[in-house]
Design an enzyme around this catalytic site. Structure first.
Site, PDB file in Angstrom:
ATOM      1  N   LYS A  51       0.766  -1.096  -0.050  1.00  0.00           N
ATOM      2  CA  LYS A  51      -0.014   0.069  -0.041  1.00  0.00           C
ATOM      3  C   LYS A  51       0.842   1.310  -0.102  1.00  0.00           C
ATOM      4  O   LYS A  51       0.728   2.166  -0.818  1.00  0.00           O
ATOM      5  CB  LYS A  51      -0.968  -0.010   1.310  1.00  0.00           C
ATOM      6  CG  LYS A  51      -1.876  -1.039   0.919  1.00  0.00           C
ATOM      7  CD  LYS A  51      -2.866  -1.248   2.439  1.00  0.00           C
ATOM      8  CE  LYS A  51      -3.736  -2.553   2.466  1.00  0.00           C
ATOM      9  NZ  LYS A  51      -4.555  -2.682   3.683  1.00  0.00           N
ATOM     10  N   GLN A  95      -4.199  -1.613   9.923  1.00  0.00           N
ATOM     11  CA  GLN A  95      -4.297  -2.892   9.295  1.00  0.00           C
ATOM     12  C   GLN A  95      -4.696  -3.940  10.173  1.00  0.00           C
ATOM     13  O   GLN A  95      -4.368  -4.223  11.375  1.00  0.00           O
ATOM     14  CB  GLN A  95      -2.722  -3.547   8.759  1.00  0.00           C
ATOM     15  CG  GLN A  95      -2.733  -4.682   7.977  1.00  0.00           C
ATOM     16  CD  GLN A  95      -3.268  -4.398   6.728  1.00  0.00           C
ATOM     17  OE1 GLN A  95      -3.471  -3.329   5.936  1.00  0.00           O
ATOM     18  NE2 GLN A  95      -3.955  -5.508   6.229  1.00  0.00           N
ATOM     19  N   ASP A 118     -10.817   2.871   4.678  1.00  0.00           N
ATOM     20  CA  ASP A 118     -11.248   1.610   4.545  1.00  0.00           C
ATOM     21  C   ASP A 118     -12.779   1.043   4.628  1.00  0.00           C
ATOM     22  O   ASP A 118     -12.851  -0.086   4.352  1.00  0.00           O
ATOM     23  CB  ASP A 118     -10.523   0.713   5.756  1.00  0.00           C
ATOM     24  CG  ASP A 118      -9.071   0.068   5.681  1.00  0.00           C
ATOM     25  OD1 ASP A 118      -8.927  -0.444   4.608  1.00  0.00           O
ATOM     26  OD2 ASP A 118      -8.556  -0.142   6.476  1.00  0.00           O
TER      27      ASP A 118
HETATM   28  N1  GUN Z   1      -6.774  -6.995   6.528  1.00  0.00           N
HETATM   29  C1  GUN Z   1      -7.237  -7.675   5.542  1.00  0.00           C
HETATM   30  N2  GUN Z   1      -7.714  -6.663   4.637  1.00  0.00           N
HETATM   31  C2  GUN Z   1      -7.698  -5.582   4.797  1.00  0.00           C
HETATM   32  C3  GUN Z   1      -8.078  -4.299   4.412  1.00  0.00           C
HETATM   33  O1  GUN Z   1      -8.422  -4.080   3.501  1.00  0.00           O
HETATM   34  N3  GUN Z   1      -7.890  -3.140   5.238  1.00  0.00           N
HETATM   35  C4  GUN Z   1      -7.245  -3.258   6.655  1.00  0.00           C
HETATM   36  N4  GUN Z   1      -7.031  -2.159   7.161  1.00  0.00           N
HETATM   37  N5  GUN Z   1      -7.053  -4.520   6.957  1.00  0.00           N
HETATM   38  C5  GUN Z   1      -7.220  -5.503   6.204  1.00  0.00           C
END
Ligand code: GUN
Length: 296
Positions: A51, A95, A118
Site C-alpha cells: 500500500k 491494518q 477502509d
Molecule cells: N486486513 C485484510 N484486509 C484488510 C483491509 O482491506 N484493510 C485493513 N485495514 N486490514 C485488512
C-alpha cells in the site's frame, strides 16, 4: 479469460497520478495516506508495504506508523487521535487483524469517518447499506471496478458470495444486489453454516469466494461459463519455493479455470484491485476535505 487485476489496477493508478498532477499544478498538496501496523505478522507486513509503495508510485504522500505487538489499546487509540487531528493526512487505515488484547471494533470506531478510507467505521457501513456516497471498503470496491471495466453483465444474474465477513462478503453482497451497474444481481450469501453449499455454487453465474480456505472451490462445484472472483490469499507451505510458501486462492484455479468464462488469478487479481480502490478512496478523502474547506 483472465480478469487481469494487475493491468486494470495499473490503469486506475495512472488515472490517479493524473489527478495528483492536477492538484499539484493548482498549488495544492497531494493526497496523503497513513497506515498503522501493529506487530510483525508476515502477511500484514506485505500488504501494508504494498500500500505504501503504491502511494509512492502515484505521487501520494504516505506515513507508516509501526507499533509493537504488545502495544496497549490506549496507545494505539492515541496514535489514531493524532492522525485524526493532523490536517496533512487525508486517509487512515489500521491494518487488521490486531492482536487479541485489542478490541478491533473500538479501534475501527475511533478513526474519524472522514478519514476512514477502509470504509470500516459504522457510519460508513451504514451509508453503504443505504446506498449513500461513502468510502466503500477496498476489496469489494476493487471487485466492482474490475467487473465494470471488463463489461461483465451482472443484471439479473445469480451471484453467490462465499463468506460473510464485514470487510468483504457482507458489503459485496450488498453492492451486487443494488440497483446499479454493476449490480442488480440476485445474491445468495453462503457461510460456514450453509447446508448443501455445492448446490448454491453450481447455480452461480458469478461466484465470489471470500472464505479464506485455500483451493476450497473445486471444478465439480461450478457450472460452465461461471465468472469467478477469488478473494482468498492463503500462504501454503512449500519447501520448493525460496520463500518457503506459495500463495493460494480460495479457488482451485487449474481445474476451475477451464470451466469459467472469466476468472481472477491469485496473485495478480483481487489483491491488486484492493490497493487501487484504497488509493481511489484516499483521493476522494482529499477532495472531500478541500470541498469542506471551501464552504467553511
Ligand atoms: N486486513 C485484510 N484486509 C484488510 C483491509 O482491506 N484493510 C485493513 N485495514 N486490514 C485488512
Amino acid at each position: 479469460m483472465l480478469l487481469d487485476g494487475k493491468k486494470i489496477s495499473d490503469e486506475v493508478k495512472a488515472e490517479l497520478a493524473v489527478e495528483v498532477n492536477k492538484l499539484i499544478s493548482s498549488g495544492l498538496r497531494a493526497p496523503h495516506l497513513a497506515a498503522i501496523l501493529v506487530g510483525n505478522d508476515g502477511a500484514s507486513e506485505t500488504y501494508v508495504s504494498s500500500k505504501v509503495k503504491a502511494c509512492e508510485q502515484i505521487g501520494f504522500g504516505s506515513t507508516l506508523v509501526r507499533l509493537p505487538a504488545d502495544v496497549s489499546e490506549e496507545r494505539l487509540l492515541a496514535e489514531i487521535d493524532a492522525i485524526n487531528n493532523n490536517d496533512e493526512i487525508d486517509g487512515l487505515i489500521v491494518q487488521l487483524p490486531l492482536p487479541k488484547h485489542i478490541n478491533e471494533q473500538k479501534v475501527t470506531d475511533h478513526v474519524v469517518p472522514e478519514k476512514d478510507v477502509d470504509g470500516f467505521h459504522p457510519v460508513n457501513v451504514g451509508k453503504l447499506v443505504l446506498g449513500l456516497p461513502t468510502f466503500v471498503s477496498a476489496t469489494p470496491k476493487g471487485i466492482m471496478e474490475l467487473l465494470k471495466r471488463y463489461n461483465i453483465e451482472t443484471s439479473g444474474k445469480h451471484c453467490v458470495v462465499l463468506g460473510r465477513s464485514n470487510i468483504v462478503g457482507t458489503p459485496m453482497a450488498n453492492l451486487l444486489s443494488r440497483n446499479s451497474n454493476p449490480g442488480n444481481c440476485t445474491v445468495t450469501l453462503c457461510h460456514s453454516r450453509t447446508k448443501n453449499l455445492a448446490e448454491f455454487t453450481r447455480s452461480a453465474d458469478i461466484l465470489v469466494a471470500a472464505l479464506g480456505k485455500a483451493e476450497f472451490v473445486t471444478a465439480d462445484m461450478v457450472k460452465d461459463g461461471v465468472v469467478v472472483i477469488d478473494v482468498g490469499i492463503t500462504r501454503v507451505d512449500d519447501v520448493n519455493n525460496p520463500r518457503g510458501y506459495v500463495l493460494k486462492g480460495d479457488v482451485a484455479f487449474d481445474e476451475v479455470e477451464p470451466k469459467s468464462s472469466f476468472i481472477t488469478p491469485v496473485p495478480g487479481g483481487v489483491g491488486r484491485m484492493t490497493i487501487a480502490a484504497l488509493l481511489q478512496n484516499t483521493l476522494q478523502a482529499r477532495l472531500n476535505s478541500l470541498q469542506t474547506q471551501l464552504i467553511s
